[in-house]
Design a protein around this motif. Structure first.
Motif, PDB file in Angstrom:
ATOM      1  N   ILE A   1       0.534  -1.395   0.158  1.00 35.66           N
ATOM      2  CA  ILE A   1      -0.091  -0.039  -0.277  1.00 35.66           C
ATOM      3  C   ILE A   1       1.647   1.697   0.349  1.00 35.66           C
ATOM      4  O   ILE A   1       0.638   1.986  -0.455  1.00 35.66           O
ATOM      5  CB  ILE A   1      -1.096  -0.915   1.585  1.00 35.66           C
ATOM      6  CG1 ILE A   1      -2.165  -1.349   0.987  1.00 35.66           C
ATOM      7  CG2 ILE A   1      -1.467   0.864   1.313  1.00 35.66           C
ATOM      8  CD1 ILE A   1      -2.931  -1.254   2.088  1.00 35.66           C
ATOM      9  N   ALA A   2       1.763   1.423   0.898  1.00 34.72           N
ATOM     10  CA  ALA A   2       2.826   2.668   0.976  1.00 34.72           C
ATOM     11  C   ALA A   2       3.047   2.530  -0.912  1.00 34.72           C
ATOM     12  O   ALA A   2       3.761   3.640  -1.182  1.00 34.72           O
ATOM     13  CB  ALA A   2       3.847   2.191   1.608  1.00 34.72           C
ATOM     14  N   PHE A   3       4.075   0.971  -1.031  1.00 38.03           N
ATOM     15  CA  PHE A   3       4.610   1.805  -2.274  1.00 38.03           C
ATOM     16  C   PHE A   3       3.550   2.227  -3.820  1.00 38.03           C
ATOM     17  O   PHE A   3       3.656   3.453  -4.300  1.00 38.03           O
ATOM     18  CB  PHE A   3       4.963   0.755  -2.827  1.00 38.03           C
ATOM     19  CG  PHE A   3       6.216   0.602  -4.431  1.00 38.03           C
ATOM     20  CD1 PHE A   3       6.931   1.169  -4.209  1.00 38.03           C
ATOM     21  CD2 PHE A   3       4.588  -0.166  -5.045  1.00 38.03           C
ATOM     22  CE1 PHE A   3       8.038   0.882  -5.318  1.00 38.03           C
ATOM     23  CE2 PHE A   3       5.637   0.092  -7.021  1.00 38.03           C
ATOM     24  CZ  PHE A   3       6.900   0.415  -6.540  1.00 38.03           C
ATOM     25  N   ALA A   4       2.382   1.714  -3.375  1.00 38.10           N
ATOM     26  CA  ALA A   4       1.180   2.214  -4.465  1.00 38.10           C
ATOM     27  C   ALA A   4       1.018   3.558  -3.804  1.00 38.10           C
ATOM     28  O   ALA A   4       0.844   4.998  -5.625  1.00 38.10           O
ATOM     29  CB  ALA A   4      -0.077   1.510  -4.405  1.00 38.10           C
ATOM     30  N   LEU A   5       0.693   4.356  -3.654  1.00 39.00           N
ATOM     31  CA  LEU A   5      -0.192   5.332  -2.916  1.00 39.00           C
ATOM     32  C   LEU A   5       1.791   6.466  -2.527  1.00 39.00           C
ATOM     33  O   LEU A   5       0.974   7.157  -3.526  1.00 39.00           O
ATOM     34  CB  LEU A   5       0.137   5.635  -1.035  1.00 39.00           C
ATOM     35  CG  LEU A   5      -1.014   5.128  -0.889  1.00 39.00           C
ATOM     36  CD1 LEU A   5      -1.207   5.272   1.036  1.00 39.00           C
ATOM     37  CD2 LEU A   5      -2.167   5.728  -1.249  1.00 39.00           C
TER      38      LEU A   5
ATOM     39  N   ALA B   1       3.465  18.784 -14.903  1.00 36.69           N
ATOM     40  CA  ALA B   1       3.792  19.459 -16.175  1.00 36.69           C
ATOM     41  C   ALA B   1       2.487  20.550 -16.527  1.00 36.69           C
ATOM     42  O   ALA B   1       2.572  20.655 -17.913  1.00 36.69           O
ATOM     43  CB  ALA B   1       3.667  17.897 -16.998  1.00 36.69           C
ATOM     44  N   HIS B   2       1.456  20.253 -16.038  1.00 37.29           N
ATOM     45  CA  HIS B   2       0.063  21.320 -16.600  1.00 37.29           C
ATOM     46  C   HIS B   2      -0.308  22.511 -16.465  1.00 37.29           C
ATOM     47  O   HIS B   2      -0.751  23.333 -16.272  1.00 37.29           O
ATOM     48  CB  HIS B   2      -1.264  20.430 -16.260  1.00 37.29           C
ATOM     49  CG  HIS B   2      -1.678  19.171 -17.066  1.00 37.29           C
ATOM     50  ND1 HIS B   2      -1.229  17.907 -16.957  1.00 37.29           N
ATOM     51  CD2 HIS B   2      -2.191  19.193 -18.457  1.00 37.29           C
ATOM     52  CE1 HIS B   2      -1.304  16.795 -18.101  1.00 37.29           C
ATOM     53  NE2 HIS B   2      -2.398  17.916 -18.353  1.00 37.29           N
ATOM     54  N   ARG B   3       0.873  22.819 -15.565  1.00 36.03           N
ATOM     55  CA  ARG B   3       1.181  23.982 -15.037  1.00 36.03           C
ATOM     56  C   ARG B   3       1.817  25.066 -15.931  1.00 36.03           C
ATOM     57  O   ARG B   3       1.857  25.857 -15.951  1.00 36.03           O
ATOM     58  CB  ARG B   3       1.695  23.825 -13.457  1.00 36.03           C
ATOM     59  CG  ARG B   3       1.057  23.753 -12.654  1.00 36.03           C
ATOM     60  CD  ARG B   3       1.641  23.805 -10.472  1.00 36.03           C
ATOM     61  NE  ARG B   3       1.283  23.332 -10.165  1.00 36.03           N
ATOM     62  CZ  ARG B   3       0.929  23.148  -8.663  1.00 36.03           C
ATOM     63  NH1 ARG B   3       2.578  23.747  -8.897  1.00 36.03           N
ATOM     64  NH2 ARG B   3       0.520  23.192  -7.686  1.00 36.03           N
ATOM     65  N   LYS B   4       2.430  24.547 -16.580  1.00 35.37           N
ATOM     66  CA  LYS B   4       3.466  25.015 -17.313  1.00 35.37           C
ATOM     67  C   LYS B   4       2.996  25.926 -18.711  1.00 35.37           C
ATOM     68  O   LYS B   4       2.244  25.611 -19.205  1.00 35.37           O
ATOM     69  CB  LYS B   4       5.029  24.684 -17.614  1.00 35.37           C
ATOM     70  CG  LYS B   4       6.009  24.337 -16.410  1.00 35.37           C
ATOM     71  CD  LYS B   4       7.017  23.108 -17.500  1.00 35.37           C
ATOM     72  CE  LYS B   4       7.694  23.157 -15.489  1.00 35.37           C
ATOM     73  NZ  LYS B   4       8.994  22.270 -16.253  1.00 35.37           N
TER      74      LYS B   4
ATOM     75  N   GLY C   1       3.442  10.535  -9.202  1.00 32.17           N
ATOM     76  CA  GLY C   1       2.266   9.952 -11.187  1.00 32.17           C
ATOM     77  C   GLY C   1       1.792  11.961 -11.042  1.00 32.17           C
ATOM     78  O   GLY C   1       1.435  12.109 -11.632  1.00 32.17           O
ATOM     79  N   LEU C   2       0.888  11.677  -9.622  1.00 30.15           N
ATOM     80  CA  LEU C   2       0.265  13.048  -9.254  1.00 30.15           C
ATOM     81  C   LEU C   2       1.328  14.677  -9.622  1.00 30.15           C
ATOM     82  O   LEU C   2       0.667  15.508 -10.142  1.00 30.15           O
ATOM     83  CB  LEU C   2      -1.019  13.212  -8.440  1.00 30.15           C
ATOM     84  CG  LEU C   2      -2.050  11.945  -8.627  1.00 30.15           C
ATOM     85  CD1 LEU C   2      -2.465  11.955  -7.133  1.00 30.15           C
ATOM     86  CD2 LEU C   2      -2.833  12.755  -9.402  1.00 30.15           C
ATOM     87  N   ASN C   3       1.708  14.056  -8.953  1.00 31.01           N
ATOM     88  CA  ASN C   3       3.272  15.531  -8.803  1.00 31.01           C
ATOM     89  C   ASN C   3       3.647  15.466 -10.554  1.00 31.01           C
ATOM     90  O   ASN C   3       3.227  16.903  -9.967  1.00 31.01           O
ATOM     91  CB  ASN C   3       3.916  15.048  -7.853  1.00 31.01           C
ATOM     92  CG  ASN C   3       4.782  16.101  -7.965  1.00 31.01           C
ATOM     93  OD1 ASN C   3       4.322  17.221  -7.770  1.00 31.01           O
ATOM     94  ND2 ASN C   3       6.321  16.441  -7.865  1.00 31.01           N
TER      95      ASN C   3
END
Length: 124
Positions: free
Chosen positions: A104-108, A121-124, A114-116
């Motif tokens: 679970i820790a690895f998945a989170l 990427a979308h802020r630029k 990935g979200l970061n």
């Protein structure tokens, strides 16, 4: 023949997971996912195998960047020292955690990274 297929089934994904590592953009997490999902390895064993894989893949990328003088050598040595010092307690923690909690820790952690990356990427 079986041994050849097993070797090929690990070498092919390792090669493609190593490509982004050599460029400095990650990829080691993909190898863990491959090892646990398709290789059916326990999480701790997959992460240990991944660490050995990552060291070899990262070393070639680091040597290339050092050769081209793209890396501050003093900072490299300092970060390497602290990386080594942090890896030991991390490995001990991985063995101490229950296997389900480690997964679970690895998945989170993977999802958060990935979200970061996606948000950045979308802020630029």
């Amino acid at each position: 023949m079986h041994r050849f297929l097993l070797l090929f089934s690990e070498l092919f994904p390792a090669f493609f997971c190593a490509l982004p590592i050599g460029m400095g953009v990650g990829g080691a997490g993909l190898y863990v996912l491959f090892l646990t999902t398709f290789g059916h390895l326990p999480q701790v064993e997959a992460q240990g195998k991944n660490l050995l894989f990552f060291l070899a893949a990262a070393a070639s990328g680091v040597l290339s960047h050092l050769h081209r003088r793209l890396v501050n050598r003093q900072l490299f040595l300092l970060l390497s020292l602290f990386g080594i010092l942090g890896a030991l307690p991390g490995a001990l923690l991985a063995f101490a955690l229950p296997k389900g909690l480690l997964r679970i820790a690895f998945a989170l952690f993977s999802i958060l990274l990935g979200l970061n990356g996606w948000i950045s990427a979308h802020r630029k």
